[in-house]
Scaffold this motif. Structure first.
Motif, PDB file in Angstrom:
ATOM      1  N   SER A   1      -2.490  87.998  53.287  1.00 46.81           N
ATOM      2  CA  SER A   1      -3.117  88.143  54.595  1.00 46.81           C
ATOM      3  C   SER A   1      -2.692  87.055  55.569  1.00 46.81           C
ATOM      4  CB  SER A   1      -4.643  88.124  54.433  1.00 46.81           C
ATOM      5  OG  SER A   1      -5.055  86.891  53.870  1.00 46.81           O
ATOM      6  N   ASP A   2      -2.210  85.918  55.035  1.00 52.36           N
ATOM      7  CA  ASP A   2      -1.781  84.820  55.911  1.00 52.36           C
ATOM      8  C   ASP A   2      -0.288  84.865  56.233  1.00 52.36           C
ATOM      9  OD1 ASP A   2      -4.336  83.870  55.728  1.00 52.36           O
ATOM     10  OD2 ASP A   2      -3.889  82.518  54.068  1.00 52.36           O
ATOM     11  N   ALA A   3       0.443  85.799  55.632  1.00 50.57           N
ATOM     12  CA  ALA A   3       1.905  85.774  55.748  1.00 50.57           C
ATOM     13  C   ALA A   3       2.365  85.943  57.193  1.00 50.57           C
ATOM     14  CB  ALA A   3       2.516  86.856  54.865  1.00 50.57           C
ATOM     15  N   ALA A   4       1.750  86.883  57.916  1.00 47.27           N
ATOM     16  CA  ALA A   4       2.203  87.139  59.287  1.00 47.27           C
ATOM     17  C   ALA A   4       2.001  85.923  60.160  1.00 47.27           C
ATOM     18  CB  ALA A   4       1.461  88.342  59.860  1.00 47.27           C
ATOM     19  N   LEU A   5       0.840  85.273  60.037  1.00 43.65           N
ATOM     20  CA  LEU A   5       0.563  84.091  60.846  1.00 43.65           C
ATOM     21  C   LEU A   5       1.499  82.944  60.496  1.00 43.65           C
ATOM     22  CD1 LEU A   5      -1.243  82.737  62.947  1.00 43.65           C
ATOM     23  CD2 LEU A   5      -2.807  82.111  61.097  1.00 43.65           C
ATOM     24  N   ARG A   6       1.771  82.747  59.215  1.00 46.70           N
ATOM     25  CA  ARG A   6       2.674  81.670  58.802  1.00 46.70           C
ATOM     26  C   ARG A   6       4.094  81.919  59.304  1.00 46.70           C
ATOM     27  NH1 ARG A   6       0.579  78.298  54.867  1.00 46.70           N
ATOM     28  NH2 ARG A   6      -1.387  78.981  53.946  1.00 46.70           N
ATOM     29  N   GLN A   7       4.541  83.188  59.243  1.00 47.92           N
ATOM     30  CA  GLN A   7       5.879  83.504  59.717  1.00 47.92           C
ATOM     31  C   GLN A   7       6.000  83.271  61.215  1.00 47.92           C
ATOM     32  OE1 GLN A   7       8.568  84.382  57.810  1.00 47.92           O
ATOM     33  NE2 GLN A   7       9.622  84.001  59.734  1.00 47.92           N
ATOM     34  N   MET A   8       4.926  83.628  61.936  1.00 49.81           N
ATOM     35  CA  MET A   8       4.943  83.406  63.377  1.00 49.81           C
ATOM     36  C   MET A   8       5.045  81.918  63.696  1.00 49.81           C
ATOM     37  SD  MET A   8       2.075  84.525  66.178  1.00 49.81           S
ATOM     38  CE  MET A   8       2.215  86.236  65.659  1.00 49.81           C
ATOM     39  N   ALA A   9       4.278  81.109  62.976  1.00 51.49           N
ATOM     40  CA  ALA A   9       4.328  79.665  63.208  1.00 51.49           C
ATOM     41  C   ALA A   9       5.707  79.102  62.893  1.00 51.49           C
ATOM     42  CB  ALA A   9       3.267  78.959  62.362  1.00 51.49           C
ATOM     43  N   ALA A  10       6.319  79.582  61.790  1.00 54.48           N
ATOM     44  CA  ALA A  10       7.660  79.103  61.430  1.00 54.48           C
ATOM     45  C   ALA A  10       8.688  79.511  62.488  1.00 54.48           C
ATOM     46  CB  ALA A  10       8.060  79.645  60.062  1.00 54.48           C
ATOM     47  N   ASP A  11       8.568  80.745  62.989  1.00 54.56           N
ATOM     48  CA  ASP A  11       9.512  81.215  64.008  1.00 54.56           C
ATOM     49  C   ASP A  11       9.391  80.388  65.279  1.00 54.56           C
ATOM     50  OD1 ASP A  11      10.384  83.106  62.268  1.00 54.56           O
ATOM     51  OD2 ASP A  11       9.230  84.754  63.142  1.00 54.56           O
ATOM     52  N   LEU A  12       8.143  80.104  65.671  1.00 53.14           N
ATOM     53  CA  LEU A  12       7.946  79.295  66.883  1.00 53.14           C
ATOM     54  C   LEU A  12       8.501  77.881  66.694  1.00 53.14           C
ATOM     55  CD1 LEU A  12       4.334  80.371  67.901  1.00 53.14           C
ATOM     56  CD2 LEU A  12       6.471  80.942  69.065  1.00 53.14           C
ATOM     57  N   SER A  13       8.292  77.315  65.526  1.00 54.82           N
ATOM     58  CA  SER A  13       8.801  75.963  65.260  1.00 54.82           C
ATOM     59  C   SER A  13      10.322  75.933  65.303  1.00 54.82           C
ATOM     60  CB  SER A  13       8.304  75.482  63.893  1.00 54.82           C
ATOM     61  OG  SER A  13       8.857  74.233  63.572  1.00 54.82           O
ATOM     62  N   GLU A  14      10.963  76.951  64.686  1.00 57.95           N
ATOM     63  CA  GLU A  14      12.418  77.000  64.683  1.00 57.95           C
ATOM     64  C   GLU A  14      12.957  77.218  66.092  1.00 57.95           C
ATOM     65  OE1 GLU A  14      16.368  77.110  63.154  1.00 57.95           O
ATOM     66  OE2 GLU A  14      14.458  76.236  62.555  1.00 57.95           O
ATOM     67  N   ALA A  15      12.299  78.110  66.856  1.00 59.85           N
ATOM     68  CA  ALA A  15      12.746  78.341  68.228  1.00 59.85           C
ATOM     69  C   ALA A  15      12.626  77.071  69.058  1.00 59.85           C
ATOM     70  CB  ALA A  15      11.928  79.464  68.861  1.00 59.85           C
ATOM     71  N   ASN A  16      11.558  76.324  68.851  1.00 61.48           N
ATOM     72  CA  ASN A  16      11.379  75.081  69.598  1.00 61.48           C
ATOM     73  C   ASN A  16      12.440  74.058  69.226  1.00 61.48           C
ATOM     74  OD1 ASN A  16       9.645  73.342  71.393  1.00 61.48           O
ATOM     75  ND2 ASN A  16       9.510  72.167  69.497  1.00 61.48           N
ATOM     76  N   ARG A  17      12.776  73.995  67.926  1.00 59.88           N
ATOM     77  CA  ARG A  17      13.811  73.049  67.510  1.00 59.88           C
ATOM     78  C   ARG A  17      15.161  73.394  68.133  1.00 59.88           C
ATOM     79  NH1 ARG A  17      17.890  72.531  64.081  1.00 59.88           N
ATOM     80  NH2 ARG A  17      17.740  74.707  63.402  1.00 59.88           N
ATOM     81  N   LEU A  18      15.515  74.684  68.092  1.00 58.69           N
ATOM     82  CA  LEU A  18      16.791  75.098  68.664  1.00 58.69           C
ATOM     83  C   LEU A  18      16.822  74.850  70.173  1.00 58.69           C
ATOM     84  CD1 LEU A  18      17.336  78.440  66.729  1.00 58.69           C
ATOM     85  CD2 LEU A  18      18.459  76.252  66.327  1.00 58.69           C
ATOM     86  N   LYS A  19      15.694  75.106  70.832  1.00 60.72           N
ATOM     87  CA  LYS A  19      15.645  74.867  72.271  1.00 60.72           C
ATOM     88  C   LYS A  19      15.832  73.383  72.582  1.00 60.72           C
ATOM     89  CE  LYS A  19      11.863  74.024  74.114  1.00 60.72           C
ATOM     90  NZ  LYS A  19      10.455  74.004  74.566  1.00 60.72           N
ATOM     91  N   THR A  20      15.164  72.523  71.797  1.00 58.70           N
ATOM     92  CA  THR A  20      15.271  71.089  72.044  1.00 58.70           C
ATOM     93  C   THR A  20      16.700  70.598  71.840  1.00 58.70           C
ATOM     94  OG1 THR A  20      12.990  70.793  71.329  1.00 58.70           O
ATOM     95  CG2 THR A  20      14.393  68.837  71.346  1.00 58.70           C
ATOM     96  N   GLU A  21      17.350  71.040  70.754  1.00 56.97           N
ATOM     97  CA  GLU A  21      18.727  70.621  70.516  1.00 56.97           C
ATOM     98  C   GLU A  21      19.654  71.115  71.624  1.00 56.97           C
ATOM     99  OE1 GLU A  21      20.036  71.885  66.739  1.00 56.97           O
ATOM    100  OE2 GLU A  21      18.716  70.531  65.603  1.00 56.97           O
TER     101      GLU A  21
END
Length: 781
Positions: free
Chosen positions: A401-421
């Motif tokens: 039940s937590d998988a979708a929320l965790r995946q969303m958080a991981a995607d946002l974190s990765e997108a933020n990292r790529l944007k910062t770089e």
């Protein structure tokens, strides 16, 4: 049941369970389970009382009961876990209602290793208590056995030091054993015979199963003139058997022939009995190991040459292991053998436990197994071992039940990292061309009637836009090279042709800085087998680099010549130079060593890195030379010459003027509204009908009504990508005549091949020029 902690003597504490709960009575389920397991329960009714108990003595298991106070329960768990003596004692939180008054993570962070909710199941509590208490007892028994073994070893050492050994010698030719009283007593030989009895008299006292191996050891020692050693059993006078160790050596005469065997006898009964006790303890541990319903395995953590954890090998698994993991026949195999894509974070966690000895409790996902696990891992053995015991449970259903929320958080974190770089790398260089483009737009808005000025502004904006395109192209080239996706299109070419093309490309930058430029080319052709486009890029990058880092009005020279079987190109300038320790650094990615001497020189710091990569792909080399700062620099490229001379270029044919593009219906599909509207406006200006869709679903809804001739389709749209839209169009027979044009920022050969395989008729790389758009439309009609 012991309500008063002082009623439990220290000698029985190892079999006791500590129950910490503010209720005045012990939970009946706890009492029942403890009675069935033959365990005493110490009841502590407060945090301080419980802490006092774990400070005084060891417990096999600590049960913390819930009494309606979540913070109080967490405080008890944390206090017991932080106490040095009970830091490794298993703690089970029990009696919690559902839903939990606190999170699982809070309980596990505090230090529990299991959570039991109401209604409390005697079966579950019994299984867990049996495992933890049995494991504790096994540990105690192991320690006792090891202590006994150590004591036996120390006794043996003292006996050897004091020469209290049984000493014997055997005269081979006379077959006469001369033994001291201790040996004679051990073998049941009378003392008056101990100096004259034959060897057979002593062999008669040895256990029948050990006689053959013992005589074989003696014979082998005599035959090889080597040391003799054997361990065997001898009969006790009152019955039974005693283990002894015999050690000796062979004496020889002057001719090297064996004459006697001399040695000692050591009573090893206690040592071997201690080993047998240890083995029995291991058997009891094995019974517990195989009976629990949680998955349990013993692993060896493997490290690479740099000392980083990279894998682990399964040493033991219990029957429940297969149920929880789905892995069959795991013993002896590594995790990467069975699941090649197993995530690195598992190896990192187990590596820390192996190196620090600190146990860890965590929950994590094993994507290769498509499961989530609740894991407790602890090291087995001392500092030099990397062996762990891992107790785990498959908690996939609870975590799903937590998988979708965790995946969303991981995607946002990765997108933020790529944007910062991305912003950190390009921010400065993007501002430079964007500033004149923005200023030009503002000028056109304020003075649209000044045609001459507007024309000049258009030229400036066009140059800056070209600069932006070059920046993006360079970054794409770097990405392709690093991924090994650059494919050279080699052909026979004259070096002079490549040099002239590079000069033409770099001349605007040379002229803008008012540099004097000298070129020396050989009279005879220098044939190369090379990619003309990439080689032109190499020489142009060197010229651009010299132009940027040479003060205005400087001198730049390009020279090409033959050196044996190589073509050598040198670019020399009298610019800011390079410090000796930076001659190799300049070829690293994003390095700009001259910014301090020549501020504002521009560039992303990737040009020279591209030069080296492309030259090495051609089988050549490049180096930088400089006498130091402000002493100019020279870059030398060396390339192997081709084996065949380059023929004269065929005479250029006059291209026929391109015909006019007939008006077409073009559907523009792009989630970037500005890009879509701009392209649609340009197509309308060229005489075409150009409606716009801003996502794939909208485009599919519009197709039946429009039935366009051509669809310009952006690939990287969210929700439904351009590839998915193309698949849907090609699957519908109504749109068989519709031509598809891919519109993307990726323009490599692999990218074009992929779009062709997806059903596209043409491939346009952003930003597309008017000429490119017209050429594509001309091909489509």
């Amino acid at each position: 049941m012991l309500n008063d902690p002082n009623d439990c003597p220290d000698s029985l504490i190892s079999s006791c369970i500590l129950f910490v709960c503010t209720h005045p009575t012990v939970n009946p389920v706890v009492s029942e389970v403890a009675r069935e397991l033959g365990r005493a329960v110490v009841h502590a009714t407060s945090l301080q009382d419980g802490l006092t108990q774990v400070q005084r003595r060891d417990f096999a298991l600590v049960l913390v009961g819930y009494a309606g106070d979540p913070d109080g329960m967490l405080a008890v768990v944390a206090a017991v876990r932080s106490n040095a003596r009970s830091s490794l004692t298993p703690i089970v939180a029990m009696g919690l209602p559902l839903p939990l008054p606190m999170s699982h993570e809070a309980l596990y962070d505090a230090g529990v290793i299991a959570v039991l909710t109401e209604p409390l199941s005697p079966t579950i509590l019994r299984a867990k208590a049996r495992f933890y208490t049995a494991a504790f007892d096994t540990q105690i028994e192991r320690r006792r056995a090891e202590a006994a073994l150590d004591d036996t070893s120390r006794r043996l050492a003292r006996i050897i030091e004091a020469a209290e050994l049984g000493i014997w010698s055997w005269d081979i030719h006379a077959d006469c054993v001369d033994a001291d009283e201790r040996v004679a007593d051990l073998f049941g030989v009378s003392r008056h015979e101990r100096s004259s009895a034959p060897l057979e008299r002593y062999l008669a006292a040895i256990h029948p199963d050990d006689v053959e191996s013992t005589t074989a050891e003696i014979g082998a020692a005599i035959a090889t003139r080597s040391a003799y050693g054997a361990t065997y059993r001898i009969r006790l006078p009152g019955g039974g058997w005693r283990w002894v160790m015999a050690r000796g050596h062979v004496d020889t005469d002057g001719d090297g022939l064996p004459t006697a065997v001399r040695g000692v006898i050591i009573d090893a009964t206690r040592q071997l009995e201690a080993e047998q006790q240890l083995h029995a303890s291991e058997e009891r541990y094995r019974t517990v190991f195989n009976s629990i319903d949680e998955g349990l395995c013993v692993i060896d953590v493997l490290f690479d040459a740099n000392g980083a954890p990279c894998d682990f090998r399964f040493i033991e698994t219990n029957p429940a292991f297969i149920k929880h993991t789905g892995l069959v026949d795991a013993v002896g195999k590594t995790m990467r053998d069975m699941v090649p894509g197993h995530e690195q974070h598992w190896f990192d966690i187990y590596g820390r436990v192996a190196t620090t000895g600190e146990p860890v409790r965590f929950e994590n996902e094993a994507k290769g197994l498509s499961r989530w696990f609740d894991v407790y891992a602890t090291r087995l053995g001392g500092l030099l071992t990397h062996r762990l015991a891992v107790l785990f449970t498959d908690v996939t259903e609870r975590r799903r039940s937590d998988a979708a929320l965790r995946q969303m958080a991981a995607d946002l974190s990765e997108a933020n990292r790529l944007k910062t770089e991305f912003l950190a790398t390009l921010a400065h260089e993007l501002r430079n061309p964007l500033a004149p483009i923005r200023s030009g737009l503002q000028f056109i808005r304020r003075a649209p009637g000044d045609a001459a000025a507007v024309s000049r502004v258009h030229e400036i904006m066009g140059r800056q836009l070209d600069h932006l395109v070059l920046l993006v192209d360079d970054l794409l080239d770097v990405a392709r090279i690093q991924r090994g996706q650059v494919e050279l299109r080699c052909e026979p070419v004259d070096l002079a042709t490549v040099v002239n093309a590079a000069i033409e490309t770099s001349m605007p930058l040379l002229q803008a800085a008012r540099h004097s430029f000298d070129v020396h080319l050989p009279a005879l052709p220098l044939p190369l087998l090379a990619d003309p486009t990439r080689l032109t890029q190499v020489i142009s990058n060197l010229l651009n680099n010299a132009a940027r880092y040479t003060p205005k009005g400087g001198r730049i020279a390009l020279r090409a010549e033959r050196d044996s079987n190589d073509a050598v190109i040198t670019v020399t300038d009298n610019g800011i130079g390079i410090a000796p320790d930076a001659l190799e650094v300049v070829f690293r990615m994003f390095t700009q060593v001259g910014q301090a001497q020549q501020p504002g020189s521009g560039g992303l710091g990737i040009g020279l890195s591209l030069v080296r990569s492309l030259v090495e792909l051609h089988g050549g080399s490049v180096r930088a030379d400089s006498a130091g700062t402000n002493a100019g620099s020279q870059f030398t490229v060396r390339l192997p010459l081709g084996s065949e001379p380059v023929g004269a270029a065929p005479p250029a044919t006059q291209a026929a003027p391109a015909g006019a593009v007939p008006p077409s219906s073009v559907l523009v599909v792009d989630d970037n509204r500005d890009a879509a509207e701009t392209l649609a406006a340009l197509l309308s200006m060229l005489g075409h009908s150009a409606p716009v869709a801003n996502d794939g679903h909208q485009a599919l809804r519009m197709l039946p009504m429009l039935m366009p001739d051509v669809v310009f389709l952006d690939l990287g749209m969210p929700g439904m990508s351009g590839y998915e839209v193309a698949t849907a169009i090609r699957a519908d027979a109504r749109y068989a005549a519709v031509r598809l044009v891919a519109l993307t920022g990726w323009g490599g050969a692999a990218d074009r091949e992929r779009t062709a395989q997806a059903g596209f008729d043409a491939h346009l790389t952003k930003p597309a020029t008017v000429e490119a758009i017209e050429d594509v439309l001309r091909q489509m009609t």
